[in-house]
Design a protein around this motif. Structure first.
Motif, PDB file in Angstrom:
ATOM      1  N   LEU A  90       0.863  -1.186   0.000  1.00  0.00           N
ATOM      2  CA  LEU A  90       0.000   0.000   0.000  1.00  0.00           C
ATOM      3  C   LEU A  90       0.891   1.225   0.000  1.00  0.00           C
ATOM      4  O   LEU A  90       1.915   1.258   0.686  1.00  0.00           O
ATOM      5  N   LEU A  91       0.482   2.235  -0.756  1.00  0.00           N
ATOM      6  CA  LEU A  91       1.258   3.458  -0.862  1.00  0.00           C
ATOM      7  C   LEU A  91       0.382   4.651  -0.531  1.00  0.00           C
ATOM      8  O   LEU A  91      -0.742   4.760  -1.025  1.00  0.00           O
ATOM      9  N   HIS A  92       0.890   5.520   0.323  1.00  0.00           N
ATOM     10  CA  HIS A  92       0.217   6.767   0.701  1.00  0.00           C
ATOM     11  C   HIS A  92       0.923   7.872  -0.069  1.00  0.00           C
ATOM     12  O   HIS A  92       2.060   8.222   0.235  1.00  0.00           O
ATOM     13  N   CYS A  93       0.260   8.418  -1.099  1.00  0.00           N
ATOM     14  CA  CYS A  93       0.931   9.345  -2.012  1.00  0.00           C
ATOM     15  C   CYS A  93      -0.017  10.462  -2.444  1.00  0.00           C
ATOM     16  O   CYS A  93      -1.214  10.382  -2.239  1.00  0.00           O
ATOM     17  N   ARG A  94       0.546  11.504  -3.051  1.00  0.00           N
ATOM     18  CA  ARG A  94      -0.253  12.616  -3.584  1.00  0.00           C
ATOM     19  C   ARG A  94      -0.575  12.393  -5.056  1.00  0.00           C
ATOM     20  O   ARG A  94      -1.710  12.299  -5.439  1.00  0.00           O
ATOM     21  N   ARG A  95       0.467  12.352  -5.886  1.00  0.00           N
ATOM     22  CA  ARG A  95       0.247  12.197  -7.331  1.00  0.00           C
ATOM     23  C   ARG A  95      -0.049  10.748  -7.685  1.00  0.00           C
ATOM     24  O   ARG A  95      -0.786  10.480  -8.612  1.00  0.00           O
ATOM     25  N   CYS A  96       0.588   9.848  -6.991  1.00  0.00           N
ATOM     26  CA  CYS A  96       0.393   8.411  -7.171  1.00  0.00           C
ATOM     27  C   CYS A  96       0.643   7.962  -8.604  1.00  0.00           C
ATOM     28  O   CYS A  96      -0.008   7.064  -9.121  1.00  0.00           O
ATOM     29  N   ALA A  97       1.591   8.612  -9.265  1.00  0.00           N
ATOM     30  CA  ALA A  97       1.987   8.227 -10.620  1.00  0.00           C
ATOM     31  C   ALA A  97       3.287   7.433 -10.534  1.00  0.00           C
ATOM     32  O   ALA A  97       3.764   7.115  -9.440  1.00  0.00           O
ATOM     33  N   GLU A  98       3.871   7.141 -11.680  1.00  0.00           N
ATOM     34  CA  GLU A  98       5.158   6.444 -11.731  1.00  0.00           C
ATOM     35  C   GLU A  98       6.157   7.144 -10.804  1.00  0.00           C
ATOM     36  O   GLU A  98       6.285   8.372 -10.831  1.00  0.00           O
ATOM     37  N   GLY A  99       6.830   6.394  -9.956  1.00  0.00           N
ATOM     38  CA  GLY A  99       7.801   6.963  -9.034  1.00  0.00           C
ATOM     39  C   GLY A  99       7.191   7.608  -7.800  1.00  0.00           C
ATOM     40  O   GLY A  99       7.865   8.324  -7.066  1.00  0.00           O
ATOM     41  N   ALA A 100       5.916   7.365  -7.541  1.00  0.00           N
ATOM     42  CA  ALA A 100       5.234   8.003  -6.410  1.00  0.00           C
ATOM     43  C   ALA A 100       5.864   7.656  -5.073  1.00  0.00           C
ATOM     44  O   ALA A 100       5.798   8.449  -4.140  1.00  0.00           O
ATOM     45  N   ALA A 101       6.467   6.488  -4.971  1.00  0.00           N
ATOM     46  CA  ALA A 101       7.088   6.097  -3.705  1.00  0.00           C
ATOM     47  C   ALA A 101       8.222   7.031  -3.328  1.00  0.00           C
ATOM     48  O   ALA A 101       8.586   7.137  -2.153  1.00  0.00           O
ATOM     49  N   ASP A 102       8.780   7.752  -4.307  1.00  0.00           N
ATOM     50  CA  ASP A 102       9.898   8.657  -4.050  1.00  0.00           C
ATOM     51  C   ASP A 102       9.457  10.092  -3.778  1.00  0.00           C
ATOM     52  O   ASP A 102      10.294  10.943  -3.467  1.00  0.00           O
ATOM     53  N   GLU A 103       8.167  10.391  -3.893  1.00  0.00           N
ATOM     54  CA  GLU A 103       7.740  11.774  -3.676  1.00  0.00           C
ATOM     55  C   GLU A 103       7.791  12.112  -2.189  1.00  0.00           C
ATOM     56  O   GLU A 103       7.685  11.238  -1.329  1.00  0.00           O
ATOM     57  N   ASP A 104       7.992  13.398  -1.890  1.00  0.00           N
ATOM     58  CA  ASP A 104       8.071  13.854  -0.502  1.00  0.00           C
ATOM     59  C   ASP A 104       6.800  13.494   0.256  1.00  0.00           C
ATOM     60  O   ASP A 104       5.693  13.736  -0.234  1.00  0.00           O
ATOM     61  N   GLY A 105       6.959  12.934   1.442  1.00  0.00           N
ATOM     62  CA  GLY A 105       5.823  12.605   2.295  1.00  0.00           C
ATOM     63  C   GLY A 105       5.172  11.266   1.992  1.00  0.00           C
ATOM     64  O   GLY A 105       4.300  10.831   2.737  1.00  0.00           O
ATOM     65  N   ALA A 106       5.562  10.614   0.919  1.00  0.00           N
ATOM     66  CA  ALA A 106       4.982   9.305   0.589  1.00  0.00           C
ATOM     67  C   ALA A 106       5.500   8.257   1.570  1.00  0.00           C
ATOM     68  O   ALA A 106       6.609   8.356   2.083  1.00  0.00           O
ATOM     69  N   ARG A 107       4.656   7.282   1.825  1.00  0.00           N
ATOM     70  CA  ARG A 107       5.097   6.157   2.653  1.00  0.00           C
ATOM     71  C   ARG A 107       4.393   4.896   2.185  1.00  0.00           C
ATOM     72  O   ARG A 107       3.319   4.956   1.589  1.00  0.00           O
ATOM     73  N   SER A 108       5.025   3.776   2.447  1.00  0.00           N
ATOM     74  CA  SER A 108       4.438   2.514   1.998  1.00  0.00           C
ATOM     75  C   SER A 108       4.321   1.537   3.161  1.00  0.00           C
ATOM     76  O   SER A 108       5.055   1.631   4.151  1.00  0.00           O
ATOM     77  N   LEU A 109       3.388   0.631   3.019  1.00  0.00           N
ATOM     78  CA  LEU A 109       3.181  -0.469   3.967  1.00  0.00           C
ATOM     79  C   LEU A 109       3.223  -1.762   3.176  1.00  0.00           C
ATOM     80  O   LEU A 109       2.640  -1.851   2.091  1.00  0.00           O
ATOM     81  N   ASN A 110       3.888  -2.761   3.731  1.00  0.00           N
ATOM     82  CA  ASN A 110       4.014  -4.046   3.044  1.00  0.00           C
ATOM     83  C   ASN A 110       3.409  -5.158   3.895  1.00  0.00           C
ATOM     84  O   ASN A 110       3.640  -5.211   5.114  1.00  0.00           O
ATOM     85  N   PHE A 111       2.661  -6.035   3.235  1.00  0.00           N
ATOM     86  CA  PHE A 111       1.996  -7.151   3.906  1.00  0.00           C
ATOM     87  C   PHE A 111       2.262  -8.435   3.126  1.00  0.00           C
ATOM     88  O   PHE A 111       2.350  -8.412   1.889  1.00  0.00           O
ATOM     89  N   ARG A 112       2.363  -9.543   3.838  1.00  0.00           N
ATOM     90  CA  ARG A 112       2.425 -10.867   3.223  1.00  0.00           C
ATOM     91  C   ARG A 112       1.066 -11.501   3.533  1.00  0.00           C
ATOM     92  O   ARG A 112       0.701 -11.683   4.698  1.00  0.00           O
ATOM     93  N   VAL A 113       0.302 -11.823   2.487  1.00  0.00           N
ATOM     94  CA  VAL A 113      -1.034 -12.380   2.653  1.00  0.00           C
ATOM     95  C   VAL A 113      -1.001 -13.843   2.256  1.00  0.00           C
ATOM     96  O   VAL A 113      -0.610 -14.198   1.147  1.00  0.00           O
TER      97      VAL A 113
END
Length: 143
Positions: A117-140
């Motif tokens: 899951l990614l918390h982003c503003r633009r949420c386009a290509e490379g969104a994980a690198d934008e300022d303030g973005a954060r990600s959460l990872n889960f194994r389901v």
């Protein structure tokens, strides 16, 4: 039919309304207790059965311009699919600000997949690198 018949009919109506209200209340409680399992952002391992639904609860403030998305690489569609989300402004999130966003998922078939899951503003290509973005990872694991 006199006044005694009318009084009897009123009593029956009151009893019927009371029983209906009780049945509605019982249904509401059972629905809440049997709802989907809820996992918090800090949990990284999720195990569910095929056909089961679950939710991931994350802190969210729609006014800050950020949103939550399922990020690449996407989970295996034979194992897991996203089915929506909803915001609960009245429930304080784990961080204590804004509201709680519930991301809804359905376990499709047996297997194991990663969910990002990614918390982003633009949420386009490379969104994980934008300022303030954060990600959460889960194994389901579905099985």
């Amino acid at each position: 039919m006199g006044t005694s018949g009318l009084a009897r009919n009123c009593r029956l109506l009151v009893i019927a309304v009371a029983i209906a209200a009780l049945l509605i209340a019982v249904h509401s409680v059972i629905s809440r207790l049997s709802g989907p399992a809820v996992y918090d952002a800090g949990e990284s391992e999720i195990s569910v059965a095929p056909g089961e639904r679950f939710e991931i609860r994350v802190a969210d403030d729609p006014g800050d311009g950020y949103r939550w998305i399922v990020a690449a690489p996407r989970p295996d569609p034979a194992v897991l699919k996203a089915v929506g989300s909803h915001l609960d402004r009245d429930e304080p999130p784990p961080s204590g600000t804004g509201g709680s966003r519930y991301l809804d998922f359905a376990a499709v078939g047996e297997g194991r997949t990663d969910l990002r899951l990614l918390h982003c503003r633009r949420c386009a290509e490379g969104a994980a690198d934008e300022d303030g973005a954060r990600s959460l990872n889960f194994r389901v694991t579905v099985g």
